[in-house]
Every structure is written in structure tokens, then in C-alpha cells.
Design a protein around this motif. Structure first.
Motif: not given
Length: 151
Positions: A9-14, A98-101
Motif C-alpha cells: 500500500v502506498v500512501r501519499v501524505d505530502a 520529501l525534502e530530504t529525498v
């Protein structure tokens, strides 16, 4: 459902993930599935990949690892299995910042999607007990990551 069935399951929180990496959910799902297929040891269950942000990952890293800073990926393993009603129990969660990646991808001259795939694979391998605390473990884990990503 077989003893080695795994759900992803992939959930996009940002929501910014969707702009930064086109097709991000499918990409994360493919990477998680590839890692689970290569790494599993007759585990059954569900893996959740959560695409989050630095603030959330920083809080998780502080609360669970005592490190008050964001990191690229965190893994939270669980036992998995199949519930008596046939539903898959969690094998664990993989949470990405997100920002770190994106910053790492930029600094390393990589496409964001490629870096995301690598980190999802890395996180899923942690769910199956792989680690990189010792040099020999790190070499084995890195070799497995390379093999999975090459496929």
C-alpha cells in the motif's frame, strides 16, 4: 491467500510528491514489490510505504530513534502474517521524507524517482531484517539493493 502473500500500500501524505516525481505511487509500489520478492523469507502481510515530509519524519525519528532531525527513510518492522479472518497483518511501514529525498537526489546528481526507488528498496529490506550496522552486513545489503534495482 498463501503464506508468502505480500500486499503493498502506498500512501501519499505530502501532495508535493506527485509534482516532484511523476507517477510516484506506481514507482514506489514497483520498488517495494521488487524488494519484497527478493528479500522475503516466507513472510505474509502488508507493507505500507508512506510518502511524507521532513517535519513528519523528523518527529518519527525523534520519537522512535532519539534523533531530532529528518532523515531520508525510516522503517518500522512488524511481524506480519495473516489474521484469522484472512486479512493481511502489517509487515511494517516505510516512511520517506520529501525534502530530504529531493535534496539528496539533487546533491548526488540523481533523478528524484531513481533515488526514491533506491530508498524504498532500502527501507523494505530493513523490514525483512537486513541491516548495515557492520561492514559485512552493509556490503550484503548494498549488493542486494543493486541487484533489485538492476531488475
Amino acid at each position: 491467500m498463501g503464506v508468502d502473500a505480500i500486499g503493498i500500500v502506498v500512501r501519499v501524505d505530502a501532495s508535493r510528491w506527485r509534482r516532484a516525481v511523476p507517477g510516484v505511487q506506481a514507482l514506489a509500489e514497483r520498488a517495494a514489490c521488487a524488494a519484497a520478492v527478493k528479500a522475503k523469507k516466507h513472510h505474509a502481510g502488508e507493507i505500507a510505504v508512506v510518502l511524507s515530509d521532513d517535519a513528519t519524519v523528523r518527529k518519527l525519528n525523534r520519537d522512535y530513534r532519539g534523533k531530532d532531525k529528518p532523515t531520508n527513510v525510516l522503517s518500522f518492522p512488524n511481524d506480519g502474517g495473516v489474521d484469522p479472518d484472512g486479512a493481511m497483518a502489517p509487515l511494517g511501514d516505510v516512511v520517506l521524507a520529501l525534502e530530504t529525498v529531493l535534496a539528496e537526489a539533487r546533491d548526488q546528481g540523481k533523478r528524484a524517482g531513481d533515488h526514491l526507488s533506491h530508498l524504498v528498496v532500502h527501507g523494505v529490506l530493513h523490514l525483512f531484517g537486513h541491516d548495515h550496522l557492520k561492514d559485512a552486513e552493509a556490503r550484503r545489503m548494498e549488493a542486494l539493493e543493486t541487484k533489485i534495482l538492476a531488475g
